[in-house]
Enzyme design. Sequence first.
Site, PDB file in Angstrom:
ATOM      1  N   LEU A 101       0.830  -1.209   0.000  1.00  0.00           N
ATOM      2  CA  LEU A 101       0.000   0.000   0.000  1.00  0.00           C
ATOM      3  C   LEU A 101       0.862   1.257   0.000  1.00  0.00           C
ATOM      4  O   LEU A 101       1.924   1.291   0.630  1.00  0.00           O
ATOM      5  CB  LEU A 101      -0.853   0.042   1.261  1.00  0.00           C
ATOM      6  CG  LEU A 101      -2.197  -0.651   1.276  1.00  0.00           C
ATOM      7  CD1 LEU A 101      -2.956  -0.229   2.523  1.00  0.00           C
ATOM      8  CD2 LEU A 101      -3.027  -0.383   0.033  1.00  0.00           C
ATOM      9  N   GLY A 146       1.128  -5.587   0.703  1.00  0.00           N
ATOM     10  CA  GLY A 146       0.204  -5.618  -0.438  1.00  0.00           C
ATOM     11  C   GLY A 146       0.859  -6.197  -1.689  1.00  0.00           C
ATOM     12  O   GLY A 146       0.180  -6.799  -2.532  1.00  0.00           O
ATOM     13  N   ASN A 168       4.556  -7.691   6.355  1.00  0.00           N
ATOM     14  CA  ASN A 168       5.035  -7.010   7.567  1.00  0.00           C
ATOM     15  C   ASN A 168       3.945  -6.182   8.234  1.00  0.00           C
ATOM     16  O   ASN A 168       4.230  -5.216   8.948  1.00  0.00           O
ATOM     17  CB  ASN A 168       6.233  -6.105   7.217  1.00  0.00           C
ATOM     18  CG  ASN A 168       5.823  -4.980   6.272  1.00  0.00           C
ATOM     19  OD1 ASN A 168       4.758  -5.034   5.676  1.00  0.00           O
ATOM     20  ND2 ASN A 168       6.660  -3.964   6.157  1.00  0.00           N
ATOM     21  N   GLU A 169       2.699  -6.594   7.998  1.00  0.00           N
ATOM     22  CA  GLU A 169       1.544  -5.834   8.479  1.00  0.00           C
ATOM     23  C   GLU A 169       1.591  -5.486   9.954  1.00  0.00           C
ATOM     24  O   GLU A 169       1.412  -4.340  10.356  1.00  0.00           O
ATOM     25  CB  GLU A 169       0.300  -6.727   8.293  1.00  0.00           C
ATOM     26  CG  GLU A 169      -0.668  -6.285   7.262  1.00  0.00           C
ATOM     27  CD  GLU A 169      -0.069  -5.420   6.241  1.00  0.00           C
ATOM     28  OE1 GLU A 169       0.732  -5.903   5.433  1.00  0.00           O
ATOM     29  OE2 GLU A 169      -0.402  -4.243   6.265  1.00  0.00           O
TER      30      GLU A 169
END
Length: 294
Positions: A101, A146, A168-169
Amino acid sequence: MATRIIHLPKYSRLSCLVKPLTISARTFATATASTNPPQFTTLSVDDRTGIATLTLNRPPANALNALFMGEIQRSITDLEKENCRGLILTSSSQRIFSAGLDLKECYKADVASLEGLWCALQNLWRTLFSTPLITVALINGHAIAGGCMLAVSSEYRIMLPNFKIGVNETMVGLAVPSWLMDTYINIMPSRRIAEWDLTSSRIYSSESALKAGLVDELASSKEEALQKSAAFIDSFSKRTLMARAITKQQFRAEILRNFEQNRQHDLDIYLSTMQKPSMQEFLGEYLQSLDAKK
Ligand SMILES: CCCCCCCCC/C=C/C(=O)SCCNC(=O)CCNC(=O)[C@H](O)C(C)(C)COP(=O)(O)OP(=O)(O)OC[C@H]1O[C@@H](n2cnc3c(N)ncnc32)[C@H](O)[C@@H]1OP(=O)(O)O
């Protein structure tokens, strides 16, 4: 190769043969007008093989904003109508497949922009994950968050060496949405490893991703990867196309249903997380750390 869409009478039109999944849902916004010409993607179709190549081209990092994601989604939908049988997703960059993102667009953004971004992500995922096309991600650069989503929503992954891939959210303070968790579990050899990876923000090297089963093959050059991608698509004969597409849909239907039932809730979680002052503060610092690398 010039950007063009052409008719391929050799192949069955999959979108006519395979019923779209009928899941009732309200329409969620995308920030794109369907009449806009592509700005961040190049689409080429080989009329001999029926294989399309969609190249992501939003320098420097192919960071996913609403317009870009809308464009990718629209290309897939167009290809389904154009008698194409396979899609290779790749990047024009020699370094980055996609950095996920666009975090710069998440920083100090208004609610409408955040909503547009997240809905575009949801819509893109839904289209890519459910397409009857045979999908290959040719990962010729880093694929983070993403970017990794694009790869794991595809059916087959071929990666070039010495890059990074993973989700790696949690490290950036975002929970992994359940539909993306399911997408990751769908391709990983073990649910336990999937849980470990997503909770610990594990980032793999190309080589370790191959060992873990996150990618299917490595290739030493983009040319070799293109050949391998075409070979994967060619491994399905024309006779099997419809049956394989329906089988793929059946495999993925439950994940799609769960997504539709929860998408508003998922959007609400994203919006409330992103609007937290602590999250925005972290984002500012994180973006600075990316810039400080120069
Ligand atoms: C199913 C399971 C899946 C589940 C997945 C869940 C998805 C759900 C929601 C998704 C959330 C996300 O994607 S959140 C996004 C998370 N992404 C990240 O944290 C990636 C951060 N970026 C990096 O780690 C690195 O940039 C990396 C990609 C490895 C490339 O490193 P390099 O050294 O080659 O390049 P850099 O110099 O760092 O970056 C080049 C330029 O790109 C910019 N840039 C890099 N990342 C950017 C980003 N995300 N948004 C905007 N801009 C970015 C930098 O600021 C630089 O800008 P200039 O200085 O102007 O040149």
